[in-house]
Motif scaffolding. Structure first.
Motif, PDB file in Angstrom:
ATOM      1  N   GLN A 191     -14.201  16.186 -18.020  1.00 54.84           N
ATOM      2  CA  GLN A 191     -13.481  14.842 -17.480  1.00 54.84           C
ATOM      3  C   GLN A 191     -12.411  14.595 -18.022  1.00 54.84           C
ATOM      4  OE1 GLN A 191     -15.570  11.706 -16.678  1.00 54.84           O
ATOM      5  NE2 GLN A 191     -16.953  13.102 -17.053  1.00 54.84           N
ATOM      6  N   SER A 192     -11.250  15.127 -18.989  1.00 52.76           N
ATOM      7  CA  SER A 192      -9.709  15.308 -19.059  1.00 52.76           C
ATOM      8  C   SER A 192     -10.004  17.122 -18.022  1.00 52.76           C
ATOM      9  CB  SER A 192      -9.246  15.992 -20.371  1.00 52.76           C
ATOM     10  OG  SER A 192      -9.657  14.733 -21.287  1.00 52.76           O
ATOM     11  N   GLN A 245       0.204   8.891 -14.643  1.00 55.45           N
ATOM     12  CA  GLN A 245       1.507   8.659 -16.041  1.00 55.45           C
ATOM     13  C   GLN A 245       0.732   8.409 -17.470  1.00 55.45           C
ATOM     14  OE1 GLN A 245       2.203   4.751 -14.590  1.00 55.45           O
ATOM     15  NE2 GLN A 245       3.023   5.154 -12.612  1.00 55.45           N
ATOM     16  N   ASN A 246      -0.659   8.320 -17.680  1.00 57.56           N
ATOM     17  CA  ASN A 246      -1.008   8.307 -19.273  1.00 57.56           C
ATOM     18  C   ASN A 246      -2.783   8.143 -18.946  1.00 57.56           C
ATOM     19  OD1 ASN A 246      -1.467   8.062 -21.621  1.00 57.56           O
ATOM     20  ND2 ASN A 246      -0.516   6.449 -22.359  1.00 57.56           N
ATOM     21  N   PHE A 247      -2.718   8.763 -19.757  1.00 52.89           N
ATOM     22  CA  PHE A 247      -4.251   9.727 -19.595  1.00 52.89           C
ATOM     23  C   PHE A 247      -5.196   9.286 -20.900  1.00 52.89           C
ATOM     24  CE2 PHE A 247      -8.200  12.728 -19.337  1.00 52.89           C
ATOM     25  CZ  PHE A 247      -8.807  11.597 -18.582  1.00 52.89           C
ATOM     26  N   TRP A 248      -5.723   8.537 -21.722  1.00 56.04           N
ATOM     27  CA  TRP A 248      -6.963   9.567 -22.192  1.00 56.04           C
ATOM     28  C   TRP A 248      -8.336   8.915 -22.833  1.00 56.04           C
ATOM     29  CZ3 TRP A 248      -3.963   4.830 -21.935  1.00 56.04           C
ATOM     30  CH2 TRP A 248      -4.666   3.750 -22.261  1.00 56.04           C
ATOM     31  N   VAL A 249      -9.043   9.693 -23.542  1.00 55.72           N
ATOM     32  CA  VAL A 249     -10.188   9.671 -23.664  1.00 55.72           C
ATOM     33  C   VAL A 249     -10.620   8.540 -24.938  1.00 55.72           C
ATOM     34  CG1 VAL A 249     -12.327  11.152 -23.626  1.00 55.72           C
ATOM     35  CG2 VAL A 249     -10.425  12.363 -22.268  1.00 55.72           C
ATOM     36  N   GLU A 250     -10.948   8.647 -24.369  1.00 59.99           N
ATOM     37  CA  GLU A 250     -11.788   7.016 -26.183  1.00 59.99           C
ATOM     38  C   GLU A 250     -13.284   6.595 -26.063  1.00 59.99           C
ATOM     39  OE1 GLU A 250     -10.554   3.384 -28.342  1.00 59.99           O
ATOM     40  OE2 GLU A 250      -9.847   3.758 -26.321  1.00 59.99           O
ATOM     41  N   LEU A 251     -14.365   8.350 -26.417  1.00 52.91           N
ATOM     42  CA  LEU A 251     -15.436   8.700 -25.956  1.00 52.91           C
ATOM     43  C   LEU A 251     -16.626   7.422 -26.997  1.00 52.91           C
ATOM     44  CD1 LEU A 251     -16.222  11.663 -23.888  1.00 52.91           C
ATOM     45  CD2 LEU A 251     -16.338   9.275 -22.933  1.00 52.91           C
ATOM     46  N   HIS A 299      -9.367   5.876 -20.044  1.00 59.17           N
ATOM     47  CA  HIS A 299      -8.602   5.561 -19.379  1.00 59.17           C
ATOM     48  C   HIS A 299      -7.019   5.705 -18.637  1.00 59.17           C
ATOM     49  CE1 HIS A 299      -9.691   2.613 -22.269  1.00 59.17           C
ATOM     50  NE2 HIS A 299     -10.168   3.261 -23.527  1.00 59.17           N
ATOM     51  N   ILE A 300      -6.959   5.587 -17.715  1.00 51.95           N
ATOM     52  CA  ILE A 300      -5.592   5.994 -16.832  1.00 51.95           C
ATOM     53  C   ILE A 300      -5.173   4.579 -16.426  1.00 51.95           C
ATOM     54  CG2 ILE A 300      -7.568   5.185 -14.902  1.00 51.95           C
ATOM     55  CD1 ILE A 300      -5.952   8.397 -13.680  1.00 51.95           C
ATOM     56  N   GLU A 301      -3.191   5.436 -16.974  1.00 55.68           N
ATOM     57  CA  GLU A 301      -2.096   4.419 -16.099  1.00 55.68           C
ATOM     58  C   GLU A 301      -2.113   5.378 -14.719  1.00 55.68           C
ATOM     59  OE1 GLU A 301       0.333   3.466 -19.489  1.00 55.68           O
ATOM     60  OE2 GLU A 301      -1.119   2.805 -20.502  1.00 55.68           O
ATOM     61  N   GLN A 331     -11.275   4.218  -8.132  1.00 57.41           N
ATOM     62  CA  GLN A 331     -12.966   4.044  -8.270  1.00 57.41           C
ATOM     63  C   GLN A 331     -12.520   5.466  -7.624  1.00 57.41           C
ATOM     64  OE1 GLN A 331     -14.782   2.693 -10.180  1.00 57.41           O
ATOM     65  NE2 GLN A 331     -16.007   3.564  -9.431  1.00 57.41           N
ATOM     66  N   LYS A 332     -12.357   6.486  -6.412  1.00 57.28           N
ATOM     67  CA  LYS A 332     -13.178   7.065  -5.312  1.00 57.28           C
ATOM     68  C   LYS A 332     -12.850   8.271  -6.285  1.00 57.28           C
ATOM     69  CE  LYS A 332     -13.296   4.599  -1.200  1.00 57.28           C
ATOM     70  NZ  LYS A 332     -12.432   4.962   0.280  1.00 57.28           N
ATOM     71  N   TYR A 333     -11.997   8.629  -6.727  1.00 60.16           N
ATOM     72  CA  TYR A 333     -11.157   9.919  -7.939  1.00 60.16           C
ATOM     73  C   TYR A 333     -12.273   9.862  -9.133  1.00 60.16           C
ATOM     74  CZ  TYR A 333      -8.081  11.849 -11.235  1.00 60.16           C
ATOM     75  OH  TYR A 333      -6.863  12.373 -12.022  1.00 60.16           O
ATOM     76  N   LYS A 334     -12.329   8.391  -9.273  1.00 61.64           N
ATOM     77  CA  LYS A 334     -13.431   8.054 -10.847  1.00 61.64           C
ATOM     78  C   LYS A 334     -15.128   9.046 -10.377  1.00 61.64           C
ATOM     79  CE  LYS A 334     -15.354   4.909 -13.132  1.00 61.64           C
ATOM     80  NZ  LYS A 334     -17.329   5.253 -12.794  1.00 61.64           N
TER      81      LYS A 334
END
Length: 108
Positions: free
Chosen positions: A15-16, A31-37, A63-65, A74-77
């Motif tokens: 996903q990253s 601006q910021n992105f992190w994965v917290e599965l 999570h995406i900032e 949402q379309k991107y996701k």
């Protein structure tokens, strides 16, 4: 790390990569992105204590900032999820085939 934690790590990595790869195409300024599965799993299925499936029932993710609109994100996701090989493998049934078992005995 146990095997199901490794599965979550694989999903997070996939996903990253997709998130970073397609940001420009969707004009998403990350601006910021992190994965917290994290996932929900009932180990009674693995332990043979019940007939519950020995797998995750739900997995929550990244999570995406960004300054992009919620609709655009949402379309991107949805695109990222639809094109992630690990996510697709988890989400859709596939044939797990063990066609041959090789027994090796060094004493023979």
């Amino acid at each position: 790390m146990n095997p199901v934690e490794l599965l979550l790590s694989s999903l997070g990595a996939c996903q990253s990569i997709g998130t970073r790869t397609y940001a420009k195409k969707f004009e998403i300024n990350i601006q910021n992105f992190w994965v917290e599965l994290e996932g929900d799993i009932d180990l009674d299925g693995f332990l043979g204590k019940s007939d519950v499936r020995p797998s995750f029932s739900d997995i929550r993710k990244f999570h995406i900032e960004t300054d992009a609109s919620e609709e655009k994100v949402q379309k991107y996701k949805e695109f990222i999820e639809a094109h992630c090989p690990v996510g697709d493998t988890i989400a859709n049934q596939f044939n797990l085939v063990s066609s041959k078992v090789v027994v090796e005995n060094p004493d023979i």
